[in-house]
Write a protein that holds these residues in place. Structure first.
Motif, mmCIF file in Angstrom:
data_model
loop_
_atom_site.group_PDB
_atom_site.id
_atom_site.type_symbol
_atom_site.label_atom_id
_atom_site.label_comp_id
_atom_site.label_asym_id
_atom_site.label_seq_id
_atom_site.Cartn_x
_atom_site.Cartn_y
_atom_site.Cartn_z
ATOM 1 N N GLY A 136 96.959 34.128 -2.605
ATOM 2 C CA GLY A 136 95.978 34.937 -2.138
ATOM 3 C C GLY A 136 95.970 36.203 -3.510
ATOM 4 O O GLY A 136 94.687 36.250 -3.978
ATOM 5 N N VAL A 137 97.114 36.388 -3.818
ATOM 6 C CA VAL A 137 97.352 37.332 -4.694
ATOM 7 C C VAL A 137 96.869 36.922 -6.221
ATOM 8 O O VAL A 137 96.126 37.588 -6.794
ATOM 9 N N ARG A 138 97.342 35.792 -6.456
ATOM 10 C CA ARG A 138 96.781 35.001 -7.825
ATOM 11 C C ARG A 138 95.315 34.864 -7.829
ATOM 12 O O ARG A 138 94.791 34.819 -8.854
ATOM 13 N N LEU A 139 94.708 34.459 -6.518
ATOM 14 C CA LEU A 139 93.360 34.296 -6.678
ATOM 15 C C LEU A 139 92.605 35.532 -7.177
ATOM 16 O O LEU A 139 91.283 35.631 -7.734
ATOM 17 N N ASN A 140 93.066 36.550 -6.740
ATOM 18 C CA ASN A 140 92.518 37.979 -7.031
ATOM 19 C C ASN A 140 93.183 38.485 -8.455
ATOM 20 O O ASN A 140 92.622 39.433 -8.830
ATOM 21 N N ASN A 141 93.287 37.317 -9.221
ATOM 22 C CA ASN A 141 93.516 37.846 -10.552
ATOM 23 C C ASN A 141 94.672 38.872 -10.736
ATOM 24 O O ASN A 141 94.638 39.385 -12.038
ATOM 25 N N LYS A 142 95.567 38.941 -9.689
ATOM 26 C CA LYS A 142 96.572 39.845 -10.032
ATOM 27 C C LYS A 142 97.732 39.338 -10.799
ATOM 28 O O LYS A 142 98.328 38.175 -10.401
ATOM 29 N N ARG A 143 98.086 39.783 -11.925
ATOM 30 C CA ARG A 143 99.244 39.392 -12.749
ATOM 31 C C ARG A 143 100.387 39.835 -12.203
ATOM 32 O O ARG A 143 100.814 40.987 -12.047
ATOM 33 N N LEU A 144 101.652 38.929 -11.963
ATOM 34 C CA LEU A 144 102.875 39.475 -11.636
ATOM 35 C C LEU A 144 103.961 38.923 -12.229
ATOM 36 O O LEU A 144 104.128 37.708 -12.727
ATOM 37 N N SER A 145 104.952 39.762 -12.754
ATOM 38 C CA SER A 145 106.038 39.160 -13.348
ATOM 39 C C SER A 145 106.875 38.504 -12.424
ATOM 40 O O SER A 145 106.624 38.419 -11.158
ATOM 41 N N ARG A 146 107.717 37.651 -12.915
ATOM 42 C CA ARG A 146 108.652 36.845 -11.873
ATOM 43 C C ARG A 146 109.425 37.637 -11.270
ATOM 44 O O ARG A 146 109.383 37.278 -9.791
ATOM 45 N N SER A 147 109.851 38.940 -11.281
ATOM 46 C CA SER A 147 110.728 39.563 -10.366
ATOM 47 C C SER A 147 109.763 40.090 -9.145
ATOM 48 O O SER A 147 110.058 40.276 -8.193
ATOM 49 N N GLU A 148 108.429 40.580 -9.782
ATOM 50 C CA GLU A 148 107.549 41.149 -8.776
ATOM 51 C C GLU A 148 106.888 40.098 -7.914
ATOM 52 O O GLU A 148 106.860 40.237 -6.599
#
Length: 259
Positions: free
Chosen positions: A109-121
């Protein structure tokens, strides 16, 4: 994060058919509200209006108002996608994405909202969400395994982790335990008690004992007959509904005389 919900004279339609009529209620933040009633009385339909899922059905429409902390989610210009981001939903049957790992299911869901996350995040958010769903200790050593390889109860908690990962204010649950065994059901009920510390939780259930166990307030819905709209008959503190309801209809339902 938790928000209060105010429903004002809500009428819900499928085409020209009025499925639910004249529902008004106030739902407190950081509480669990249960919707009970016989099949076809509109309780799941009302639930779906709280995150504008109802209107994805062709011909479906809503009259009335639904406020989240005073803001009408059906007002002109309100983006339903933003509403659904704010109001998470867990369905009757667990629905992990079969091609995704446990970790990627949580983050979907977070990725679907186009939120970019680092690997640690991403690692931190997956752990936080799985801990929030009381699943971390059971899956921490197999995060890269498919989500649909978990048991039914674990899959449902995985879907809860996915829902809370996007940090909603409200969490809707449509009969989340109906397909689960008693032990898994107990795990979900224990989790619901914990979730209300951070979220406003609204649950539809056919299990009246479950409603009595998990909810602070209970709404009883009923229907006068086939082809008639569903109505909210009574809404009160759960102990009042189950020990001293105001309406005979409520008493007859919870005592098993119909439904």
């Amino acid at each position: 994060m938790s928000k209060q919900i105010d429903i004002d004279d809500l009428n819900i339609f499928y085409g020209d058919f009025r499925a639910v009529e004249g529902v008004s209620m106030h739902i407190e933040p950081k509480s669990v509200t249960a919707f009970i009633g016989p099949s076809g009385c509109g309780k799941s339909t009302v639930l779906r209006t709280l995150n504008r899922m109802h209107e994805v059905i062709p011909g479906a429409s809503v009259q009335g108002k639904v406020f989240m902390d005073g803001e009408d989610i059906y007002a002109a210009g309100v983006d339903p996608v933003n509403v659904r981001r704010e109001v998470g939903m867990v369905f009757q049957r667990a629905n992990p994405f079969p091609t995704m790992s446990i970790k990627e299911n949580v983050l979907a869901g977070v990725r679907l909202n186009n939120k970019r996350l680092s690997r640690s995040e991403a690692d931190d958010l997956a752990e936080k969400s799985l801990r929030g769903a009381n699943l971390w200790n059971e899956v921490k050593d197999r995060l890269d395994k498919p989500g649909n390889g978990l048991s039914g109860g674990q899959q449902q908690r995985l879907c809860i982790a996915r829902a809370i990962a996007v940090e909603p204010s409200v969490l809707l649950m449509d009969e989340p335990c109906s397909a689960l065994d008693p032990i898994s059901t107990l795990a979900i009920e224990d989790l619901i008690h914990e979730l209300k510390q951070d979220f406003t939780v609204v649950i539809v259930t056919h299990n009246m004992q479950q409603a009595a166990r998990v909810s602070d307030r209970t709404a009883f819905f009923n229907i006068a007959g086939t082809g008639k709209p569903g109505n909210l008959i009574e809404f009160n503190d759960t102990d009042v509904i189950f020990s001293n309801p105001e309406k005979d209809e409520t008493q007859n339902y919870i005592s098993g005389r119909f439904g």
